[in-house]
Design a protein around this motif. Sequence first.
Motif, PDB file in Angstrom:
ATOM      1  N   VAL A 121       0.929  -1.361  -0.035  1.00 35.68           N
ATOM      2  CA  VAL A 121       0.216  -0.013   0.006  1.00 35.68           C
ATOM      3  C   VAL A 121       0.832   1.292  -0.002  1.00 35.68           C
ATOM      4  O   VAL A 121       1.888   1.250   0.821  1.00 35.68           O
ATOM      5  N   LEU A 122       0.497   2.119  -0.819  1.00 36.56           N
ATOM      6  CA  LEU A 122       1.519   3.463  -1.033  1.00 36.56           C
ATOM      7  C   LEU A 122       0.847   4.683  -0.420  1.00 36.56           C
ATOM      8  O   LEU A 122       1.661   5.542   0.205  1.00 36.56           O
ATOM      9  N   SER A 123      -0.342   4.692  -0.591  1.00 40.81           N
ATOM     10  CA  SER A 123      -1.044   5.960   0.091  1.00 40.81           C
ATOM     11  C   SER A 123      -2.626   5.733   0.379  1.00 40.81           C
ATOM     12  O   SER A 123      -3.069   5.091  -0.518  1.00 40.81           O
ATOM     13  N   VAL A 124      -3.081   6.326   1.531  1.00 43.12           N
ATOM     14  CA  VAL A 124      -4.388   6.117   1.813  1.00 43.12           C
ATOM     15  C   VAL A 124      -4.693   7.083   3.024  1.00 43.12           C
ATOM     16  O   VAL A 124      -3.767   7.344   3.827  1.00 43.12           O
ATOM     17  N   HIS A 125      -5.664   7.929   2.779  1.00 42.38           N
ATOM     18  CA  HIS A 125      -6.106   8.965   3.638  1.00 42.38           C
ATOM     19  C   HIS A 125      -7.398   8.747   3.884  1.00 42.38           C
ATOM     20  O   HIS A 125      -8.403   9.132   3.097  1.00 42.38           O
ATOM     21  N   LEU A 126      -7.874   8.475   5.157  1.00 44.61           N
ATOM     22  CA  LEU A 126      -9.455   8.550   5.356  1.00 44.61           C
ATOM     23  C   LEU A 126     -10.278   9.638   5.379  1.00 44.61           C
ATOM     24  O   LEU A 126      -9.646  10.871   5.857  1.00 44.61           O
ATOM     25  N   PRO A 127     -11.300   9.744   4.732  1.00 41.00           N
ATOM     26  CA  PRO A 127     -12.094  10.824   4.830  1.00 41.00           C
ATOM     27  C   PRO A 127     -12.461  11.520   5.789  1.00 41.00           C
ATOM     28  O   PRO A 127     -12.904  10.630   6.847  1.00 41.00           O
ATOM     29  N   SER A 128     -13.004  12.662   6.042  1.00 37.54           N
ATOM     30  CA  SER A 128     -13.744  13.099   7.195  1.00 37.54           C
ATOM     31  C   SER A 128     -15.086  12.463   7.822  1.00 37.54           C
ATOM     32  O   SER A 128     -15.402  12.566   8.900  1.00 37.54           O
ATOM     33  N   ASP A 129     -15.821  12.137   6.634  1.00 35.55           N
ATOM     34  CA  ASP A 129     -16.840  11.288   6.679  1.00 35.55           C
ATOM     35  C   ASP A 129     -16.717  10.065   7.705  1.00 35.55           C
ATOM     36  O   ASP A 129     -17.629   9.935   8.614  1.00 35.55           O
ATOM     37  N   ILE A 130     -15.721   9.457   7.481  1.00 30.58           N
ATOM     38  CA  ILE A 130     -15.476   8.293   8.581  1.00 30.58           C
ATOM     39  C   ILE A 130     -14.869   8.698   9.867  1.00 30.58           C
ATOM     40  O   ILE A 130     -15.319   8.214  10.945  1.00 30.58           O
ATOM     41  N   LEU A 131     -13.781   9.664   9.858  1.00 30.95           N
ATOM     42  CA  LEU A 131     -13.269  10.034  10.911  1.00 30.95           C
ATOM     43  C   LEU A 131     -14.038  10.732  12.100  1.00 30.95           C
ATOM     44  O   LEU A 131     -14.013  10.452  13.379  1.00 30.95           O
ATOM     45  N   ASP A 132     -14.847  11.604  11.627  1.00 28.98           N
ATOM     46  CA  ASP A 132     -15.707  12.388  12.659  1.00 28.98           C
ATOM     47  C   ASP A 132     -16.700  11.520  13.287  1.00 28.98           C
ATOM     48  O   ASP A 132     -16.785  11.477  14.531  1.00 28.98           O
ATOM     49  N   LYS A 133     -17.375  10.417  12.636  1.00 27.78           N
ATOM     50  CA  LYS A 133     -18.177   9.574  13.279  1.00 27.78           C
ATOM     51  C   LYS A 133     -17.383   8.694  14.253  1.00 27.78           C
ATOM     52  O   LYS A 133     -17.635   8.452  15.411  1.00 27.78           O
ATOM     53  N   HIS A 134     -16.184   8.089  13.898  1.00 33.66           N
ATOM     54  CA  HIS A 134     -15.206   7.325  14.848  1.00 33.66           C
ATOM     55  C   HIS A 134     -14.878   8.038  15.843  1.00 33.66           C
ATOM     56  O   HIS A 134     -14.885   7.306  17.023  1.00 33.66           O
ATOM     57  N   VAL A 135     -14.275   9.442  15.721  1.00 35.41           N
ATOM     58  CA  VAL A 135     -13.872  10.086  16.920  1.00 35.41           C
ATOM     59  C   VAL A 135     -15.087  10.455  17.944  1.00 35.41           C
ATOM     60  O   VAL A 135     -14.792  10.263  19.133  1.00 35.41           O
ATOM     61  N   SER A 136     -16.331  10.825  17.473  1.00 32.96           N
ATOM     62  CA  SER A 136     -17.459  10.884  18.346  1.00 32.96           C
ATOM     63  C   SER A 136     -17.468   9.826  19.255  1.00 32.96           C
ATOM     64  O   SER A 136     -18.506  10.016  20.091  1.00 32.96           O
ATOM     65  N   GLU A 137     -17.435   8.557  18.741  1.00 30.84           N
ATOM     66  CA  GLU A 137     -17.855   7.316  19.346  1.00 30.84           C
ATOM     67  C   GLU A 137     -16.654   6.968  20.297  1.00 30.84           C
ATOM     68  O   GLU A 137     -16.814   5.894  21.004  1.00 30.84           O
ATOM     69  N   SER A 138     -15.664   7.569  20.330  1.00 30.85           N
ATOM     70  CA  SER A 138     -14.383   7.172  21.194  1.00 30.85           C
ATOM     71  C   SER A 138     -14.085   8.251  22.274  1.00 30.85           C
ATOM     72  O   SER A 138     -14.233   9.271  21.991  1.00 30.85           O
ATOM     73  N   ASP A 139     -13.832   7.733  23.327  1.00 34.98           N
ATOM     74  CA  ASP A 139     -13.384   8.531  24.601  1.00 34.98           C
ATOM     75  C   ASP A 139     -12.062   8.389  24.802  1.00 34.98           C
ATOM     76  O   ASP A 139     -11.456   8.877  25.934  1.00 34.98           O
ATOM     77  N   VAL A 140     -11.151   7.528  23.980  1.00 35.83           N
ATOM     78  CA  VAL A 140      -9.867   7.501  24.166  1.00 35.83           C
ATOM     79  C   VAL A 140      -9.041   8.861  23.768  1.00 35.83           C
ATOM     80  O   VAL A 140      -9.234   9.556  22.659  1.00 35.83           O
ATOM     81  N   LYS A 141      -7.944   9.175  24.711  1.00 35.96           N
ATOM     82  CA  LYS A 141      -7.350  10.336  24.458  1.00 35.96           C
ATOM     83  C   LYS A 141      -5.809   9.913  24.411  1.00 35.96           C
ATOM     84  O   LYS A 141      -5.206   9.947  25.689  1.00 35.96           O
ATOM     85  N   LEU A 142      -5.037   9.592  23.436  1.00 33.61           N
ATOM     86  CA  LEU A 142      -3.681   9.147  23.572  1.00 33.61           C
ATOM     87  C   LEU A 142      -2.605  10.446  23.506  1.00 33.61           C
ATOM     88  O   LEU A 142      -2.894  11.527  22.957  1.00 33.61           O
ATOM     89  N   THR A 143      -1.658  10.455  24.155  1.00 32.58           N
ATOM     90  CA  THR A 143      -0.327  11.253  24.196  1.00 32.58           C
ATOM     91  C   THR A 143       0.096  10.970  23.091  1.00 32.58           C
ATOM     92  O   THR A 143       0.305  10.033  22.054  1.00 32.58           O
ATOM     93  N   LYS A 144       1.218  11.896  22.429  1.00 31.50           N
ATOM     94  CA  LYS A 144       2.109  11.852  21.350  1.00 31.50           C
ATOM     95  C   LYS A 144       2.799  10.640  21.286  1.00 31.50           C
ATOM     96  O   LYS A 144       2.947   9.776  20.336  1.00 31.50           O
ATOM     97  N   ALA A 145       3.318  10.065  22.345  1.00 28.55           N
ATOM     98  CA  ALA A 145       4.326   8.975  22.463  1.00 28.55           C
ATOM     99  C   ALA A 145       3.344   7.696  22.159  1.00 28.55           C
ATOM    100  O   ALA A 145       3.794   6.806  21.525  1.00 28.55           O
TER     101      ALA A 145
END
Length: 393
Positions: free
Chosen positions: A137-161
């Motif tokens: 696989v050379l390139s894939v970038h998920l669209p906001s349509d998927i990201l916004d819904k996934h983030v709204s359903e997640s309570d995880v907050k990861l640090t940079k590390a």
Amino acid sequence: MSLNWKFNLRLKMFATKATTAAMATLLLASQTPGFAGSASAAQAEQLTAATTGENEQLDATSNDVPEGAKISSRQASENILKLFPLLKKATISSARFDSPNSYPPPDYKAWEIGFQITQGNHTSGFSGTVHAGTGEVLSVHLPSDILDKHVSESDVKLTKAQAEEKAVTLLYQAIPGLKDNEYAPLGDLYSSIEQESLFGRTEYRYGYQLKHDGLLSDAETVYINVDESGLVTGYSRGTIEAKYPSSKPAASEEKARQQFEEQFDVELAYIAKDRLSSKQGQQYYLAYTPKNISIIPIEANTLERINTLTGKAVDEDSLQQDTKLKGDVTPFVPANGTRLNVQQAANRVATNFDIPKGYKLEHNQLGKGYYSSPNNQVWSLSWSDRSANMSYM
């Protein structure tokens, strides 16, 4: 109504649908660049109708392997879905076999797999690319349509590390057989950057440089985006098809170091703290900086300085800075503080540069400076020759 009459009617309706679909595909192929041409041109997978009862679904991929490829479009799409299972919620809308859309064109072919997401009356499209020879696989970038819904359903907050652990995990999944000592973080060249979207979603970016035969390669780079929920949102992989030269140099490391030391030179210069801006109040510091020739790489077999863009030996005399000008040259005299009008600006150009014969000043615009001088006003001027076969500005 007889049974035979019903059967003949359904048969005619299906034949009409099949003919319409074939004509639509033919029309699309004749009007879309890259969908038709010679055997060496781009090849696109034709949508084929699969009848399943009353519903007809379109499959944009197939198991066919075109000339110049080692995997099919279906295998390419499966490779993308392994890395990004969220895309199983999307519809595969197209499959295109050609050189990736980049300049200069790379020396390999790739599958470009198109996806669509429909939510209500809104449909968005995007694509991912897969190396047609290696299957990577050379390139894939998920669209906001998927990201916004996934983030709204997640309570995880990861640090940079913590987010980088997700990036490294995907790195091993995307590049089969990758070992721990075969890549290095780009570090300050591409440090992990925190980016907050308008609605507060934080995304981290990481860059890695891969090794070939134990040596880091500028051509082998990977960039990975991970958001604070731990979702990998983007992946891009740079690579080449060309063979690498031998990793065994003809000249020793000691000789190369000795040449660097003998030719190394520095000079005093004023260095801006913010080199991408010339804002008012910009602060400078006095520093010793290497002269150009000191930082140009040396060819490992001949110990010649090489131009990294052309691969040819560098003429060292042409790189010297602060060379005394020959002949009678009038020194630059700045304006007296008043803004130049367009004719004065054009005269400045004509004084210092040769305007080609037949070229006339046709366009001028006064505006703010670019990123390097945002606090200045700048004249943009252009000359052209409309009598030429091709007007060149």
